[in-house]
Design an enzyme around this catalytic site. Structure first.
Site, PDB file in Angstrom:
ATOM      1  N   GLU A  97      -4.280   8.186  -3.096  1.00  0.00           N
ATOM      2  CA  GLU A  97      -4.799   6.940  -2.537  1.00  0.00           C
ATOM      3  C   GLU A  97      -5.167   5.953  -3.639  1.00  0.00           C
ATOM      4  O   GLU A  97      -5.091   4.732  -3.435  1.00  0.00           O
ATOM      5  CB  GLU A  97      -6.007   7.231  -1.648  1.00  0.00           C
ATOM      6  CG  GLU A  97      -6.480   6.064  -0.812  1.00  0.00           C
ATOM      7  CD  GLU A  97      -5.479   5.623   0.260  1.00  0.00           C
ATOM      8  OE1 GLU A  97      -5.645   4.514   0.805  1.00  0.00           O
ATOM      9  OE2 GLU A  97      -4.533   6.388   0.548  1.00  0.00           O
ATOM     10  N   HIS A 137       0.831  -1.209   0.000  1.00  0.00           N
ATOM     11  CA  HIS A 137       0.000   0.000   0.000  1.00  0.00           C
ATOM     12  C   HIS A 137       0.864   1.257   0.000  1.00  0.00           C
ATOM     13  O   HIS A 137       0.682   2.165  -0.828  1.00  0.00           O
ATOM     14  CB  HIS A 137      -0.921  -0.019   1.226  1.00  0.00           C
ATOM     15  CG  HIS A 137      -1.814   1.169   1.347  1.00  0.00           C
ATOM     16  ND1 HIS A 137      -3.125   1.163   0.936  1.00  0.00           N
ATOM     17  CD2 HIS A 137      -1.590   2.424   1.834  1.00  0.00           C
ATOM     18  CE1 HIS A 137      -3.665   2.351   1.151  1.00  0.00           C
ATOM     19  NE2 HIS A 137      -2.751   3.131   1.708  1.00  0.00           N
ATOM     20  N   GLU A 138       1.803   1.317   0.917  1.00  0.00           N
ATOM     21  CA  GLU A 138       2.648   2.512   1.006  1.00  0.00           C
ATOM     22  C   GLU A 138       3.588   2.613  -0.189  1.00  0.00           C
ATOM     23  O   GLU A 138       3.929   3.715  -0.633  1.00  0.00           O
ATOM     24  CB  GLU A 138       3.433   2.505   2.321  1.00  0.00           C
ATOM     25  CG  GLU A 138       2.563   2.507   3.572  1.00  0.00           C
ATOM     26  CD  GLU A 138       1.528   3.621   3.621  1.00  0.00           C
ATOM     27  OE1 GLU A 138       1.741   4.674   2.980  1.00  0.00           O
ATOM     28  OE2 GLU A 138       0.484   3.425   4.282  1.00  0.00           O
TER      29      GLU A 138
END
Length: 506
Positions: A297, A267-268
Site C-alpha cells: 500500500e 493508485h492501482e
C-alpha cells in the site's frame, strides 16, 4: 535428502504451487471484470476446488520434513541470503497452513467467492438482508480460523499477521493513536482556511473514452509496462499479479467526477509497479513476492498522492488533460492542483483525501476488532457504522451502499486487512522522504523532475530499495534498511502539514 537437495525440492514444490495460485488469481480477476453473471455459482465451485488443492500442497507433510532438513544449513549461511529468507518464510507459511483444517480452508474460499458475488448484487440497492447471511458466515469462519491459528493477544492478531507479518492490535494502537491526535487539529485548520478549492472543477463532464486514454498515458508515464500488464474497468478497483510478465490493474470511471477513474488508476498502478519490479527469476519463492500489504500500500499511496497530486505532476499533465477535456480549458494550474487536493470529510473511503483517509481506516479497524472480539454482531453493523461515521467524520450515510456496504473487503473475507492502508500511508511518507534525500535536492528537486515528466529516478530508487527484495526482510526491517527510520507517524504528519499549509495558505 541433504539440506541443499531439500531446499531444491522445496523451491520446485513452491513454484508449482504458485502456478496454481496464479490460475486462482486469474479466476478472481475474470470474476471482477469479464465474467457473465450466470457464471458465479460455477466460479465459486472452481475457486473452492483450487483452494482445496492449494491447501493440500501447503500442508503436505513432505514440506515439513524438507524444512527440517533445510534448517540445518541456516546457521551457516548469510542471514540476509536468499536461502535463509526463503526457508524462514516457507516455514512461517507452513506452520500457519497446517493449523487450518482442509475443510475450513475450502469453506473460507467458497464463502469469499459467494460473498463477493452477493455483495455486488446487493450493494446497488443497499439490500442488507440479502447480503447479511453471507457476511455472518464469513465472520464465523474467520473467527474459527483465528482460533485454529492461535494468537498471543487477541483473535484479531491471527488475521492481521496474515497481511502484515509481525503486527498486532497492540503494536498498532500507539501509532494510530498518535496519528489521530495530530490529524484532527490539522483537519480543523484546513476547514477554517480562507483559501478553499473549487471542487466543481472535478464534477464537470469528463467523457469516459478520454478518461481511459489519459489514465493509460499517465500510468505508462510513471513506469507501468503495458507489454507486461493491462488496465480494465471494474466495480471496485484492484491490482493483481498473475505472474511474471502479467500484472493487471483496474479502475472505475465516473463521467461526472474526474478523481474516481484517474486517481484510482494511479493508485492501482502504484501496486502494479511494485509487482512488476519483483524479479521474475524468484517467482514462487518468498523472495519473489511482496513482503506485506502495508508495504504494498505504501507504493500505491506514494504514487497516487505524493506524486500524482503534486504541483510538479500537474505542471506536466494538465496541458495533456486540457487537450482531452474541453471542460478544463478555463482552469488554471493552481486552481486544479488545489481542487485535486480538496480536503473535506466524505462518505467514501476510496475517494477520501489524504487528511481524512485514515479516519476511514480507523473506523473500520475498530469495527473489525469488535466483530472478532464478539462485541458486535454482524447484523448490527449498519447502526454501528453510522455511529462511528458521525463520531469520526461528522457524517451520516444516506444509504447502505455509501455506508457499511461500500467496501468489497468484508464480503471477500478480508478481515484484518484495513490497518495495512494506514501503514501504507506512514511507510510511503518515510520512503518519499528518504528517496528525496538520496536522489538529492529533497522535495523541490523531486517536483522539478515530475514537472519534466521524469519519474524514472523515483521508480528506480523504489526498485532498488523495496521491490527487488521481495520478502527477503520482514516489513519493519525492510523499511529500516530503506529509510533508516523506525515506523512512526512523524514523517507522514510532516509531509501533510507542509503540503497543506502551502496549498491552503495556513
Amino acid at each position: 535428502m541433504p539440506p541443499r537437495e531439500s531446499y531444491d525440492w522445496l523451491r520446485a514444490h513452491a513454484v508449482e504451487t504458485a502456478h496454481i495460485g496464479s490460475a486462482l488469481a486469474l479466476l478472481h480477476w475474470d470474476q471482477s471484470t469479464k465474467m457473465p453473471p450466470a457464471g458465479h455459482t460455477h466460479r465459486a465451485a472452481q475457486v473452492a476446488s483450487l483452494a482445496g488443492l492449494l491447501h493440500e500442497r501447503r500442508t503436505d507433510p513432505r514440506v515439513g520434513e524438507a524444512l527440517a532438513k533445510a534448517q540445518a544449513e541456516l546457521l551457516r549461511d548469510d542471514p540476509d541470503s536468499e536461502w535463509v529468507a526463503n526457508v524462514r518464510e516457507w516455514e512461517r507459511a507452513y506452520m500457519r497452513a497446517v493449523k487450518i483444517p482442509a475443510g475450513l480452508a475450502v469453506a473460507l474460499a467458497r464463502a469469499a467467492a459467494e460473498g463477493e458475488t452477493a455483495w455486488k448484487r446487493a450493494r446497488p440497492d443497499g439490500d442488507w438482508p440479502a447480503f447479511l447471511p453471507y457476511l455472518e458466515e464469513i465472520v464465523r469462519l474467520r473467527r474459527e480460523e483465528a482460533e485454529a491459528v492461535g494468537y498471543a493477544g487477541e483473535p484479531y492478531d491471527a488475521l492481521l499477521d496474515e497481511y502484515e507479518p509481525g503486527e498486532t492490535a497492540a503494536t498498532l494502537e500507539p501509532v494510530l493513536t498518535g496519528l489521530r491526535r495530530e490529524l484532527v487539529p490539522l483537519l480543523e485548520r484546513i476547514q477554517g482556511a480562507p483559501r478553499q478549492p473549487d471542487r466543481s472543477i472535478l464534477t464537470r463532464e469528463y467523457p469516459l473514452g478520454c478518461q481511459r486514454a489519459l489514465c493509460r498515458e499517465a500510468v505508462a508515464a510513471i513506469g507501468f509496462d503495458f507489454e507486461a500488464g493491462r488496465i480494465d474497468p471494474t466495480a471496485h478497483p484492484f491490482s493483481t499479479r498473475i505472474g511474471p510478465g502479467d500484472v493487471r490493474i483496474t479502475t472505475r470511471y465516473n463521467e461526472r467526477f474526474f478523481n474516481e477513474g484517474f486517481f484510482g488508476a494511479i493508485h492501482e498502478a502504484g501496486h502494479a509497479l511494485y509487482s512488476q519490479g519483483i524479479p521474475g527469476a524468484h517467482f514462487g519463492t518468498p523472495c519473489g513476492v511482496s513482503v506485506s500489504l502495508g508495504v504494498h500500500e505504501s507504493q500505491s499511496r506514494l504514487w497516487e498522492n505524493m506524486v500524482a497530486r503534486s504541483r510538479g505532476f500537474w505542471r506536466h499533465f494538465l496541458p495533456r488533460a486540457v487537450d482531452r477535456f474541453e471542460c478544463l480549458r478555463d482552469v488554471e494550474l493552481d486552481a486544479f492542483v488545489l481542487a485535486v487536493n480538496d480536503v473535506r470529510p466524505s462518505l467514501i473511503r476510496v475517494e477520501a483525501d489524504e487528511v481524512t483517509y485514515n479516519l476511514h481506516v480507523l473506523m473500520r479497524f475498530e469495527l473489525e476488532l469488535a466483530l472478532l472480539r464478539g462485541q458486535l454482531d454482524p447484523r448490527d453493523l449498519p447502526e454501528a457504522w453510522n455511529e462511528a461515521s458521525r463520531a469520526l467524520l461528522g457524517l451520516t450515510p444516506p444509504d447502505l451502499a455509501d455506508g457499511v456496504m461500500q467496501d468489497v473487503h468484508w464480503s471477500a473475507g478480508l478481515l484484518g486487512y484495513f490497518p495495512t492502508y494506514t501503514l501504507g500511508n506512514l511507510y510511503a511518507a518515510q520512503l518519499f522522504e528518504a528517496a528525496g534525500r538520496d536522489l538529492g535536492g529533497g522535495p523541490g528537486a523531486m517536483e522539478e523532475r515530475f514537472a519534466a515528466g521524469d519519474f524514472a529516478p523515483l521508480l528506480g530508487w523504489l526498485r532498488a530499495n523495496v521491490h527487488v527484495h521481495g520478502s527477503r526482510y520482514v516489513p519493519r526491517e525492510l523499511m529500516r534498511r530503506a529509510t533508516g527510520a523506525e515506523l512512526g507517524h512523524e514523517a507522514f504528519m510532516g509531509y501533510l502539514t507542509a503540503k497543506y499549509e502551502a496549498l491552503y495558505g495556513l
